[in-house]
Design an enzyme around this catalytic site. Sequence first.
Site, PDB file in Angstrom:
ATOM      1  N   LYS A  50     -27.040 -27.671  28.853  1.00  0.00           N
ATOM      2  CA  LYS A  50     -28.129 -28.628  28.621  1.00  0.00           C
ATOM      3  C   LYS A  50     -29.321 -27.926  27.972  1.00  0.00           C
ATOM      4  O   LYS A  50     -29.975 -28.454  27.079  1.00  0.00           O
ATOM      5  CB  LYS A  50     -28.541 -29.293  29.952  1.00  0.00           C
ATOM      6  CG  LYS A  50     -27.498 -30.288  30.458  1.00  0.00           C
ATOM      7  CD  LYS A  50     -27.751 -30.750  31.893  1.00  0.00           C
ATOM      8  CE  LYS A  50     -26.652 -31.682  32.371  1.00  0.00           C
ATOM      9  NZ  LYS A  50     -26.722 -32.020  33.801  1.00  0.00           N
ATOM     10  N   GLN A  94     -30.928 -30.462  39.142  1.00  0.00           N
ATOM     11  CA  GLN A  94     -29.460 -30.433  39.007  1.00  0.00           C
ATOM     12  C   GLN A  94     -28.786 -30.551  40.375  1.00  0.00           C
ATOM     13  O   GLN A  94     -28.992 -29.718  41.248  1.00  0.00           O
ATOM     14  CB  GLN A  94     -29.040 -29.133  38.304  1.00  0.00           C
ATOM     15  CG  GLN A  94     -27.552 -28.996  38.076  1.00  0.00           C
ATOM     16  CD  GLN A  94     -26.995 -29.946  37.012  1.00  0.00           C
ATOM     17  OE1 GLN A  94     -27.607 -30.186  35.988  1.00  0.00           O
ATOM     18  NE2 GLN A  94     -25.829 -30.512  37.280  1.00  0.00           N
ATOM     19  N   ASP A 117     -33.655 -37.693  34.419  1.00  0.00           N
ATOM     20  CA  ASP A 117     -32.232 -37.831  34.750  1.00  0.00           C
ATOM     21  C   ASP A 117     -31.981 -39.175  35.451  1.00  0.00           C
ATOM     22  O   ASP A 117     -30.840 -39.548  35.689  1.00  0.00           O
ATOM     23  CB  ASP A 117     -31.805 -36.664  35.662  1.00  0.00           C
ATOM     24  CG  ASP A 117     -30.312 -36.353  35.539  1.00  0.00           C
ATOM     25  OD1 ASP A 117     -29.694 -36.781  34.541  1.00  0.00           O
ATOM     26  OD2 ASP A 117     -29.769 -35.674  36.428  1.00  0.00           O
TER      27      ASP A 117
END
Length: 281
Positions: A50, A94, A117
């Site tokens: 990413k 994450q 996200d």
Amino acid sequence: MLLDGLALSKIVRTELADRVSELKKQGIHPRLDVIVAAQDPASVAYVKMKRKWAEAAGIDGEAFEITDATSQEELMAQIKAVNENPHVHGVLLQHPLPKHLDEDAALLALGAEKDVDGITPASLGRLTAGLPGFRCATPLGITKILDHYNIDVTGKRALVIGRSHILGKPMALMLLERNATVTIAHSRTLDLADRCREADILVAAVGRAEMVKGDWIKPGAIVIDAGYNKVEGRKGDVGDVDFESASKIAGAITPVPGGVGPMTVASLLSNAITAAEQMVS
Ligand code: NAP
């Protein structure tokens, strides 16, 4: 038809680089920070990829690495720091964090305006209520694939297998938003193969390698495989759908790799740039 998420992501990434150039002309340098468990090899690999794509698009970012020695207080202090830092436009927390930490508390603390996200309860609540906000990156990437290939889900029967907060549930809500008739299946669902055979749109978000077989699929159905599974003795990642048998029956299907994964990253970065753009407007 192969739904080529990798090819689409390349088109999207060019657009993202253009948006970043525009922002930089106005003196804004988009920044996406990452909070990641440094001892989880899968998380580290995902974040590395990413970050590589973010850098290619011109997006800055710093990483806060969590170890077994990181305390909840330190994690919460980091969340407070990124929330309050006007130079940080987006934050990727994450999943998963190490077990000794309270991930829910971290997600509750992260500001919705930085949750690019789209996985905090605030963002998911906005999705549920039909309010504007950052949409969860993986299902958002899937909707972009559907749009690119002009797949209209209106009135169609959609089945999402999986009900996680980061994938299955938001996917189902986004399909509902698009007027599909949605069913969510999970580990307690009875007669899963029969439910699959009824679906015009099938999204597999399970985490079980090649669980969905070709004879589970309605002829001509759209099959989206969000799974990424490691299988001993096999190179690379394997999806939740048995591609070989399913691709003979489906009308359209995403491959693994090269389907949902690249569009997840592209959608995350697009959200991060939107967060920076919102500072200008
Ligand atoms: P998760 O949190 O483990 O959720 C899995 C879901 O699948 C659960 O709802 C579970 O049901 C259901 N399930 C498990 N076994 C089942 C079975 N035999 N039959 C029917 N349903 C079953 O996983 P996740 O985080 O949503 O991820 C799912 C997959 O997507 C994984 O392969 C992951 O690597 C992949 N993924 C890909 C991306 C991407 O960018 N492409 C992003 C995120 C995740 P219960 O709720 O009843 O337990």
